[in-house]
Design a protein around this motif. Structure first.
Motif, PDB file in Angstrom:
ATOM      1  N   MET A   1     -40.864  30.441  25.556  1.00  0.00           N
ATOM      2  CA  MET A   1     -40.855  28.996  25.238  1.00  0.00           C
ATOM      3  C   MET A   1     -42.128  28.333  25.808  1.00  0.00           C
ATOM      4  N   ASN A   2     -42.849  27.644  24.957  1.00  0.00           N
ATOM      5  CA  ASN A   2     -44.079  27.001  25.389  1.00  0.00           C
ATOM      6  C   ASN A   2     -43.817  25.629  25.998  1.00  0.00           C
ATOM      7  N   THR A   3     -44.537  25.323  27.058  1.00  0.00           N
ATOM      8  CA  THR A   3     -44.456  23.969  27.600  1.00  0.00           C
ATOM      9  C   THR A   3     -45.790  23.304  27.291  1.00  0.00           C
ATOM     10  N   GLY A  16     -42.609  20.931  10.699  1.00  0.00           N
ATOM     11  CA  GLY A  16     -43.015  20.902  12.108  1.00  0.00           C
ATOM     12  C   GLY A  16     -43.936  19.714  12.319  1.00  0.00           C
ATOM     13  N   ILE A  17     -43.652  18.916  13.341  1.00  0.00           N
ATOM     14  CA  ILE A  17     -44.505  17.746  13.606  1.00  0.00           C
ATOM     15  C   ILE A  17     -45.151  17.911  14.985  1.00  0.00           C
ATOM     16  N   ILE A  18     -46.490  17.905  14.977  1.00  0.00           N
ATOM     17  CA  ILE A  18     -47.238  17.985  16.234  1.00  0.00           C
ATOM     18  C   ILE A  18     -47.837  16.601  16.492  1.00  0.00           C
ATOM     19  N   HIS A  38     -53.853  25.166  19.641  1.00  0.00           N
ATOM     20  CA  HIS A  38     -53.935  26.546  19.143  1.00  0.00           C
ATOM     21  C   HIS A  38     -52.549  27.198  19.201  1.00  0.00           C
ATOM     22  N   ASN A  39     -51.887  27.068  20.347  1.00  0.00           N
ATOM     23  CA  ASN A  39     -50.560  27.694  20.497  1.00  0.00           C
ATOM     24  C   ASN A  39     -49.539  27.064  19.554  1.00  0.00           C
ATOM     25  N   ALA A  40     -49.567  25.745  19.456  1.00  0.00           N
ATOM     26  CA  ALA A  40     -48.569  25.060  18.626  1.00  0.00           C
ATOM     27  C   ALA A  40     -48.732  25.432  17.147  1.00  0.00           C
ATOM     28  N   PHE A  41     -49.972  25.408  16.647  1.00  0.00           N
ATOM     29  CA  PHE A  41     -50.187  25.771  15.231  1.00  0.00           C
ATOM     30  C   PHE A  41     -49.824  27.235  14.995  1.00  0.00           C
ATOM     31  N   THR A  42     -50.225  28.106  15.926  1.00  0.00           N
ATOM     32  CA  THR A  42     -49.948  29.536  15.757  1.00  0.00           C
ATOM     33  C   THR A  42     -48.437  29.779  15.726  1.00  0.00           C
ATOM     34  N   ASN A  43     -47.732  29.142  16.659  1.00  0.00           N
ATOM     35  CA  ASN A  43     -46.284  29.376  16.741  1.00  0.00           C
ATOM     36  C   ASN A  43     -45.535  28.785  15.546  1.00  0.00           C
ATOM     37  N   LEU A  44     -45.890  27.569  15.152  1.00  0.00           N
ATOM     38  CA  LEU A  44     -45.198  26.958  14.012  1.00  0.00           C
ATOM     39  C   LEU A  44     -45.488  27.737  12.727  1.00  0.00           C
ATOM     40  N   ASN A  45     -46.710  28.256  12.623  1.00  0.00           N
ATOM     41  CA  ASN A  45     -47.079  29.033  11.428  1.00  0.00           C
ATOM     42  C   ASN A  45     -46.260  30.326  11.328  1.00  0.00           C
ATOM     43  N   LYS A  46     -45.893  30.858  12.489  1.00  0.00           N
ATOM     44  CA  LYS A  46     -45.122  32.112  12.492  1.00  0.00           C
ATOM     45  C   LYS A  46     -43.659  31.886  12.129  1.00  0.00           C
ATOM     46  N   GLU A  47     -43.182  30.655  12.353  1.00  0.00           N
ATOM     47  CA  GLU A  47     -41.764  30.353  12.127  1.00  0.00           C
ATOM     48  C   GLU A  47     -41.472  30.298  10.638  1.00  0.00           C
ATOM     49  N   LYS A  48     -40.621  31.176  10.153  1.00  0.00           N
ATOM     50  CA  LYS A  48     -40.264  31.182   8.724  1.00  0.00           C
ATOM     51  C   LYS A  48     -39.602  29.863   8.325  1.00  0.00           C
ATOM     52  N   ALA A  49     -38.890  29.263   9.294  1.00  0.00           N
ATOM     53  CA  ALA A  49     -38.154  28.032   8.993  1.00  0.00           C
ATOM     54  C   ALA A  49     -39.072  26.819   8.841  1.00  0.00           C
ATOM     55  N   VAL A  50     -40.344  26.956   9.220  1.00  0.00           N
ATOM     56  CA  VAL A  50     -41.266  25.814   9.094  1.00  0.00           C
ATOM     57  C   VAL A  50     -42.114  25.977   7.838  1.00  0.00           C
ATOM     58  N   ARG A  51     -41.997  25.027   6.914  1.00  0.00           N
ATOM     59  CA  ARG A  51     -42.692  25.142   5.627  1.00  0.00           C
ATOM     60  C   ARG A  51     -43.958  24.293   5.560  1.00  0.00           C
ATOM     61  N   VAL A  52     -43.988  23.217   6.336  1.00  0.00           N
ATOM     62  CA  VAL A  52     -45.169  22.333   6.351  1.00  0.00           C
ATOM     63  C   VAL A  52     -45.339  21.825   7.786  1.00  0.00           C
ATOM     64  N   ILE A  53     -46.598  21.622   8.199  1.00  0.00           N
ATOM     65  CA  ILE A  53     -46.862  21.062   9.532  1.00  0.00           C
ATOM     66  C   ILE A  53     -47.556  19.710   9.361  1.00  0.00           C
ATOM     67  N   GLU A  96     -57.716  25.295   9.200  1.00  0.00           N
ATOM     68  CA  GLU A  96     -58.185  25.368   7.807  1.00  0.00           C
ATOM     69  C   GLU A  96     -57.608  26.581   7.074  1.00  0.00           C
ATOM     70  N   ASN A  97     -57.455  27.684   7.819  1.00  0.00           N
ATOM     71  CA  ASN A  97     -57.020  28.934   7.176  1.00  0.00           C
ATOM     72  C   ASN A  97     -55.542  29.247   7.395  1.00  0.00           C
ATOM     73  N   LEU A  98     -54.810  28.286   7.926  1.00  0.00           N
ATOM     74  CA  LEU A  98     -53.384  28.526   8.172  1.00  0.00           C
ATOM     75  C   LEU A  98     -52.653  28.743   6.843  1.00  0.00           C
ATOM     76  N   GLU A  99     -51.675  29.649   6.836  1.00  0.00           N
ATOM     77  CA  GLU A  99     -50.901  29.865   5.599  1.00  0.00           C
ATOM     78  C   GLU A  99     -49.998  28.660   5.317  1.00  0.00           C
ATOM     79  N   THR A 100     -49.502  28.046   6.381  1.00  0.00           N
ATOM     80  CA  THR A 100     -48.605  26.889   6.224  1.00  0.00           C
ATOM     81  C   THR A 100     -49.441  25.639   5.960  1.00  0.00           C
ATOM     82  N   PRO A 101     -49.106  24.883   4.898  1.00  0.00           N
ATOM     83  CA  PRO A 101     -49.883  23.663   4.637  1.00  0.00           C
ATOM     84  C   PRO A 101     -49.813  22.678   5.808  1.00  0.00           C
ATOM     85  N   VAL A 102     -50.972  22.058   6.109  1.00  0.00           N
ATOM     86  CA  VAL A 102     -51.061  21.097   7.219  1.00  0.00           C
ATOM     87  C   VAL A 102     -51.433  19.723   6.653  1.00  0.00           C
ATOM     88  N   ILE A 103     -50.642  18.724   7.004  1.00  0.00           N
ATOM     89  CA  ILE A 103     -50.927  17.336   6.592  1.00  0.00           C
ATOM     90  C   ILE A 103     -51.356  16.563   7.838  1.00  0.00           C
TER      91      ILE A 103
END
Ligand code: CAA
Length: 259
Positions: A1-3, A16-18, A38-53, A96-103
């Motif tokens: 778990m990240n703090t 996912g909202i950062i 870096h950690n937040a984007f990497t972790n949210l991108n790995k989560e199958k349940a997160v479709r957009v950040i 820029e290269n994340l698989e999950t779309p970022v808004i």
């Protein structure tokens, strides 16, 4: 778990909202915040349940007012180049290269590294109170997180040159007319609008979206980014850089001597 010390993370309805949370420093990107992003984007991108950040800034004043000037003002050329190189690799290229779309939901000032973070995102929506620009040359430095490349890619070389060389800020309506953002809404509607956009994206195939992001990005070469890192470092050797950053801290107009 990240703090996280400088971020707030929420996960709701597969979104996912950062939120960058250093409001007293106008959410400026210091090293710790970049590492946490870096950690937040990497972790949210790995989560199958997160479709957009969605990425936004806390408070009503700033999305992000840039890289943390106080942190780099005493850096030498090598440290300057390293700042740009590491930042680009672990955050801006990553986004820029994340698989999950970022808004990017731009809630206020998006300046320097802040606009660069929005430029690396796949979609930009702004509050009508937002102000955007790359003011680095007013500090005696240049954009170092990909801004010289991505701004020109998105709004065209002529407008990018004008904005970068004049260190001007533009408002959200002008940003919309430039195609820098694709939607402008009142501040109280910003997160709801970003959320609705995320839900719209979620109706489509995530695999196909990841491939589309890769295909769109493939049009742009990396050579310019390498040049930017080198020249960003070079700016740190000048007396103008020392004067520009000192003047910012002392809240006065810099007196550049061109040396
Ligand atoms: N870095 C560090 N601290 C910053 C900051 C930054 N980029 N931007 C704002 N702050 C701090 C201010 O120093 C101030 O701190 P104190 O209260 O401790 O003095 C606090 O945030 C509030 O800011 P202001 O008092 O300046 O607020 P304002 O309403 O008078 O002005 C502003 C707002 C116009 C955004 C002004 O803060 C500003 O011009 N900020 C700097 C913008 C900038 O030049 N960004 C580019 C940074 S360089 C960069 O990003 C390089 C790169 O590409 C890698």
């Amino acid at each position: 778990m990240n703090t996280y010390h400088n971020l707030l993370i929420e996960q709701k309805d597969q979104i996912g909202i950062i939120t960058i949370n250093r409001p007293k420093q106008l959410n400026a990107l210091n090293k710790q915040t970049i590492d946490e992003l870096h950690n937040a984007f990497t972790n949210l991108n790995k989560e199958k349940a997160v479709r957009v950040i969605i990425i936004t800034g806390s408070g009503s004043k700033a999305f992000v007012a840039g890289a943390d000037i106080k942190e780099f003002m005493h850096f030498n050329a090598e440290q300057g180049k390293e700042l740009a190189t590491t930042g680009q690799a672990i955050l801006f290229d990553l986004v820029e290269n994340l698989e999950t779309p970022v808004i990017a939901a731009i809630n206020g000032f998006a300046l320097g590294g802040g606009l660069e973070l929005a430029l690396a995102s796949h979609i930009r929506i702004a509050s009508d109170k937002a102000k955007m620009g790359l003011p680095e040359v007013s500090l005696g430095v240049i954009p170092g997180y990909g801004g010289t490349q991505r701004l020109a890619q998105i709004i065209g070389k002529g407008r990018a040159m004008d904005l970068i060389l004049s260190a001007s800020m533009i408002d959200a309506q002008k940003a919309l007319s430039y195609g820098l953002v694709t939607q402008v809404v009142p501040p109280e509607m910003l997160m709801e609008t970003a959320y609705k956009k995320a839900q719209k994206l979620m109706r489509n195939s995530p695999q196909a979206q990841a491939l589309a992001i890769k295909a769109v990005n493939a049009a742009y070469t990396k050579t310019g980014f390498e040049v930017e890192k080198e020249l960003f470092g070079q700016a740190f050797t000048t007396a103008d850089f020392e004067e520009g950053t000192k003047a910012f801290i002392e809240r006065r107009t810099p007196e550049f001597k061109g040396i």
